[in-house]
Each structure stands twice: as structure tokens, then as C-alpha cells.
Design a protein around this motif. Structure first.
Motif, PDB file in Angstrom:
ATOM      1  N   ILE A  36      -0.459  14.714 -14.774  1.00 10.33           N
ATOM      2  CA  ILE A  36      -2.072  14.613 -15.257  1.00 10.33           C
ATOM      3  C   ILE A  36      -2.756  14.138 -13.932  1.00 10.33           C
ATOM      4  O   ILE A  36      -2.534  13.326 -13.284  1.00 10.33           O
ATOM      5  CB  ILE A  36      -2.116  13.976 -16.451  1.00 10.33           C
TER       6      ILE A  36
ATOM      7  N   VAL B 112     -10.195  14.458 -17.915  1.00 13.37           N
ATOM      8  CA  VAL B 112      -8.952  14.869 -17.452  1.00 13.37           C
ATOM      9  C   VAL B 112      -9.370  16.211 -16.568  1.00 13.37           C
ATOM     10  O   VAL B 112     -10.132  17.101 -17.009  1.00 13.37           O
ATOM     11  CB  VAL B 112      -8.254  15.370 -18.484  1.00 13.37           C
TER      12      VAL B 112
ATOM     13  N   ASP C 201      -4.106  18.801 -17.087  1.00  8.44           N
ATOM     14  CA  ASP C 201      -2.832  18.379 -17.667  1.00  8.44           C
ATOM     15  C   ASP C 201      -2.040  19.419 -18.442  1.00  8.44           C
ATOM     16  O   ASP C 201      -1.359  19.340 -19.195  1.00  8.44           O
ATOM     17  CB  ASP C 201      -3.178  17.296 -18.941  1.00  8.44           C
TER      18      ASP C 201
END
Lengths: 113, 114
Positions: free
Chosen positions: B47, B54, B57
Motif C-alpha cells: 500500500i 491511499v 492498495d
């Protein structure tokens, strides 16, 4: 698919000799490459990097060569020392991947005194 | 300049238990990465965070792995429940802004599943 591989899994050299570690990559879109050194029980340590607009870059005792025609990368270590003994990884990425590095298997360099 | 800090250095648990790893990146580094390194292989990205968001991922087994970086600085990676195949070294890395910039790694957490 994407892959970065190394021709030789192990390399043994005499102290004081020069070492050459090779790496082949398959993604022609890769534009940034890094060599890392990893000692036992430690994380990868940055050695040197090179961008695709260059074919050679030199650091202290190390030189990285990039041949985009054959998708080949090499790390040259001058006057190899016992402290250079470690596993060496090449890694590649391109800007559009946001820094996601694809690592090769690694080459173990052993320096004989 | 302090490097990437990770803890614990070692962890041994039984399968189906949970475990958490902590990472503090280099000060000022906006991008943080978690990698899994199985013995004899190169690290594989799990990740990537940019600040507290994020970025990637896609290779995180989301049925058992989770990660967060709530304040955009340190981060935790959790596995619940652990499987035997999760035995590996979990490495954290950081870079100033991501993209084509050097990533600097911590020394990792070595996880053994019994």
C-alpha cells in the motif's frame, strides 16, 4: 507482465577487484531505476538512482549504467571491500505509477579478503 | 536526519491471531509505503499513502490486511487473522513526494506465524 530480473543470483569477488551486478527489466515504460543494498537483518539501503534520460551516473565508488535499447541495468562497484558484501536489488518504476517500485530477485555479493 | 523508524523488530504469533506494525517516516516525507518481503525475494508493495490518503492498495489482501495513516505522519499496518503465508519481513519506506524520487526504508518487522 512487469518484471525486473537479475542474471546472476550470486557473485563472489576478491577484495580490491571491481564488481559488476546486472539487471534486466521488461517494462519499456520504466523511466526511473534504483539500486539498493540490503544487509542481513536490515532494510534496503539506497545506493544510487538513474532516470531514463541518462545512460550513466556515478557516485562514490559506484556507477550505474542504463541501456534502454536492451532494457539492461548494471551496477559497478570499484575496489570492492568486505563491507560491500550484501544482497543487491535493482528496482524500477515510472512516473505514472506514483513511485510503486518493482524489485528484482536480488544478487548476493560475497567479497573474499 | 533520522531514518524511517519501525516497531516492533520481531513478532511471533500463531495463525489466526492479529498483529500490528508501526512506522514513523522521515520527517517531511509526504509519501509512505508498506512492502512485504518474503525470504529470498525482493520487496513487494502492499500500500502507498500520499499524506493521509491511499494512492495504491491494489496488492493489499483487504480481507485480512488493513493500514491507516490518519494524521499523515506515522502509519500502522494490521493483519487479522494471520495466515502461515504471511510470514515475512514488513518494510516501511518513505519519500519526499512520491513519483520518481528515492524511497528510504526502515529495517522492517520480521513476522513469524506458527
Amino acid at each position: 507482465g512487469e518484471s525486473v530480473g537479475l542474471h546472476l543470483p550470486t557473485l563472489s569477488v576478491q577484495e580490491g577487484d571491481n564488481s559488476i551486478i546486472n539487471c534486466a527489466y521488461s517494462n519499456s515504460a520504466s523511466d526511473y531505476f534504483i539500486w539498493y543494498k540490503q544487509e542481513s537483518g536490515k532494510g534496503p539501503q539506497f545506493i544510487i538512482d538513474i532516470r531514463s534520460n541518462m545512460d550513466k551516473r556515478q557516485g562514490q565508488r559506484v556507477t550505474v549504467l542504463l541501456n534502454k535499447t536492451v532494457k539492461h541495468l548494471s551496477l559497478q562497484i570499484a575496489a570492492t571491500q568486505p563491507g560491500d558484501s550484501a544482497v543487491y536489488f535493482c528496482a524500477e518504476t515510472n512516473y505514472n505509477q506514483g513511485g510503486k517500485l518493482i524489485f528484482g530477485q536480488g544478487t548476493e555479493l560475497s567479497v573474499k579478503p | 536526519e533520522a531514518g524511517v523508524a519501525q516497531s516492533p523488530r520481531y513478532k511471533i504469533i500463531e495463525k489466526r491471531q492479529s498483529v500490528a506494525f508501526w512506522c514513523n517516516p522521515i520527517s517531511g516525507h509526504a509519501t509512505l509505503y508498506w512492502y512485504q518481503q518474503i525470504l529470498g525475494q525482493g520487496p513487494k508493495l502492499l500500500i502507498q499513502f500520499q499524506n493521509n490518503g491511499v494512492v495504491d492498495d491494489s496488492q493489499l489482501p483487504k480481507d485480512r490486511f488493513s493500514a491507516e495513516r490518519l494524521k499523515g505522519v506515522d502509519s500502522t499496518l494490521k493483519i487479522q487473522p494471520a495466515k502461515l503465508e504471511d510470514s515475512a519481513v514488513y518494510l516501511c519506506a518513505s519519500s519526499f513526494q512520491g513519483g520518481n524520487q528515492p524511497q528510504h526504508f526502515g529495517d522492517g518487522t520480521r513476522l513469524s506465524i506458527l
